[in-house]
Each structure stands twice: as structure tokens, then as C-alpha cells.
Motif scaffolding. Structure first.
Motif, PDB file in Angstrom:
ATOM      1  N   GLN A   1     -17.545  -2.581   1.967  1.00 63.58           N
ATOM      2  CA  GLN A   1     -16.546  -2.646   3.106  1.00 63.58           C
ATOM      3  C   GLN A   1     -17.088  -2.382   4.401  1.00 63.58           C
ATOM      4  O   GLN A   1     -16.293  -2.229   5.426  1.00 63.58           O
TER       5      GLN A   1
ATOM      6  N   SER B   1       0.901  -1.389   0.042  1.00 64.10           N
ATOM      7  CA  SER B   1       0.117   0.026  -0.141  1.00 64.10           C
ATOM      8  C   SER B   1       0.759   1.230  -0.041  1.00 64.10           C
ATOM      9  O   SER B   1       1.899   1.402   0.573  1.00 64.10           O
TER      10      SER B   1
ATOM     11  N   ILE C   1     -14.461   1.076   9.360  1.00 70.79           N
ATOM     12  CA  ILE C   1     -14.199   1.437   8.050  1.00 70.79           C
ATOM     13  C   ILE C   1     -14.967   2.825   7.633  1.00 70.79           C
ATOM     14  O   ILE C   1     -16.225   2.682   7.597  1.00 70.79           O
TER      15      ILE C   1
ATOM     16  N   GLU D   1      -6.668  -0.142  -1.735  1.00 72.59           N
ATOM     17  CA  GLU D   1      -7.470  -0.095  -3.270  1.00 72.59           C
ATOM     18  C   GLU D   1      -8.307   1.135  -3.336  1.00 72.59           C
ATOM     19  O   GLU D   1      -8.622   1.433  -4.544  1.00 72.59           O
TER      20      GLU D   1
ATOM     21  N   VAL E   1      -9.583   3.125   6.987  1.00 71.72           N
ATOM     22  CA  VAL E   1      -9.908   2.033   7.922  1.00 71.72           C
ATOM     23  C   VAL E   1      -9.421   2.341   9.317  1.00 71.72           C
ATOM     24  O   VAL E   1      -8.171   2.767   9.545  1.00 71.72           O
TER      25      VAL E   1
ATOM     26  N   SER F   1      -7.013   2.563   2.725  1.00 71.64           N
ATOM     27  CA  SER F   1      -7.229   1.284   1.806  1.00 71.64           C
ATOM     28  C   SER F   1      -6.336   1.589   0.662  1.00 71.64           C
ATOM     29  O   SER F   1      -6.732   2.560   0.131  1.00 71.64           O
TER      30      SER F   1
END
Length: 208
Positions: free
Chosen positions: A144, A44, A161, A69, A75, A67
Motif C-alpha cells: 500500500q 472503519s 502510508i 483492513e 495513513v 486502515s
DNA sequence: CGGGTTTGACCCGCGC
DNA sequence: GCGCGGGTCAAACCCG
């Protein structure tokens, strides 16, 4: 006895104006957190920040990371038990919070806008947060989202999250502290508090 | 001056 | 046993 730290002479980069004490004074979940570390996260580009509750005899810690992604997703992982329901004197009304503030399935408004500095849902006692969570969870279905009880089974760390995108109802005041949904690569210093969970390089002007 | 952040170094558990 | 990586420490720095 053991070799201690060598020359750790460092130069601090100028801090951002918005990262003032008043900004961090009352953090998202109503507790005061002190950052004690930050580490790069594997796989990451975003570092992870570590916070501890500044209240004495309070062993609560939290980890804040973004995150890889979807940089718009923050988070927050809580560890420990808050033994004091609301240690911080409220400075405002949580009633002004948008429902999305508590998207973090866990139920605590937190982390939107970035690690500890966000101050999304400033002033909410635990009971209030729990109640708030119950209300909002019913209508909020963000991706999520993990729904775990906060401060219930504290033997297990919980992960919250928070998303700051996909919330069309976000008021400007929160959007300022949030990511622009389509601008994950535009993580400039203007996004404020992002510095907390973004590599400093990403906060620098590419032209500099 | 005190409290908070920054950040490189240190510690230690875990996988190989 | 060793290397890696996550978590923590603590000196330096900053700001109200």
C-alpha cells in the motif's frame, strides 16, 4: 443569532502517561501539529484525526487514520504547503531513524505509532526527508505504499502510508510505538499513542 | 497560566 | 429538498 452549543459538559478520560507534552512536542515529520478534530470513519472501527501545523501562517493540515483492513497501517494525508523548511529545533539526530521509518512512500517519516503522537521520525527537514525518501524507496517495498512527492505539487493532497509492521528491523524503541503485527486486536492502551486513532473503547481494558 | 487534547455540536457540500 | 457524512469549531479539561 444562531443557536449555539448546548451543554457540552464533558468528562475527560484520564490521559496516558506517555501522551505528555514532550511526546508530542516534536512530531513525526519535524513539525508541530495541533489536533483539532477527530471523527469516526465510515466502514472503519478507527477514527480519523485531524491536525494542523501550529506554526503561524502555516496552513498545512494532515489527516491521520488507520486502515480498517490492516490496523497496523497508519495513513497520513497531508494538505497544504510548508513554507518553512524546518521550524522546529532538532532535539536529536534523525540519523538514528531506521529506514523503515520513512516507509511512507511519501517520503516523510511520519505517523508510525499513531496520529501525530508517534514521533517516528522526529527531526528531519524537508530536504532531508526528501533525500531520505529517495534513498529508502529503492529498497523498501511495503504494501500500500504510495509514492508521491512531498511538498512538490501541493495542489494535491498527498497520502502517506506508514506501516509499523512487517519491519523486522524495527528497533524496540519504535516497536513500542508500533503495533504488533499479529496483535491488531490487542490494541490496548499499552500501545500508547494509539489512543489517538483508536476508539476509546478499544483502548479500554475489556474486563473493565 | 498557556498550550495542547478531547469531543459534541455545527457547517456545508454532495448524492439521491 | 433532505439526509448523510466529512471537516471544523470551540468549550471543557489536562498538564507542565
Amino acid at each position: 443569532m444562531k443557536p449555539k452549543k448546548k451543554n457540552q459538559k464533558r468528562q475527560r478520560e484520564p490521559r496516558f502517561a506517555f501522551m505528555t507534552k514532550s511526546d508530542i512536542d516534536h512530531l513525526d515529520d519535524g513539525y508541530r501539529w495541533r489536533k483539532y478534530g477527530q471523527k469516526a470513519v465510515k466502514n472503519s472501527p478507527f477514527p480519523r484525526s485531524y491536525y494542523r501545523c501550529t506554526s503561524t501562517a502555516c496552513g498545512v493540515k494532515k489527516r491521520v487514520e488507520r486502515s480498517s483492513e490492516d490496523p497496523s497501517i497508519v495513513v497520513t494525508t497531508y494538505e497544504g504547503t510548508h513554507i518553512h523548511p524546518c521550524p522546529i529545533t532538532p532535539r536529536g539526530s534523525f540519523g538514528m531513524l531506521p529506514p523503515e521509518t520513512s516507509t511512507l512512500g511519501g517520503g516523510i517519516g511520519s505517523s508510525i505509532g499513531g496520529g501525530g503522537g508517534g514521533g517516528a521520525s522526529h527531526f528531519m527537514s524537508i530536504p532531508q526527508m526528501l533525500h531520505y525518501q529517495q534513498q529508502t524507496q529503492q529498497t523498501i517495498h511495503h504494501h500500500q505504499q504510495q509514492q508521491q512527492p512531498y511538498f512538490r505539487n501541493l495542489t494535491q493532497p498527498m497520502t502517506l502510508i506508514g506501516t509499523s509492521t512487517t519491519n523486522p528491523t524495527f528497533p524496540p524503541s519504535f516497536q513500542q510505538r508500533s503495533f504488533c503485527p499479529s496483535a491488531s486486536v490487542n490494541l490496548s492502551r499499552d500501545q500508547g499513542l494509539l489512543q489517538d486513532i483508536l476508539p476509546s473503547q478499544m483502548l479500554k481494558d475489556p474486563e473493565e
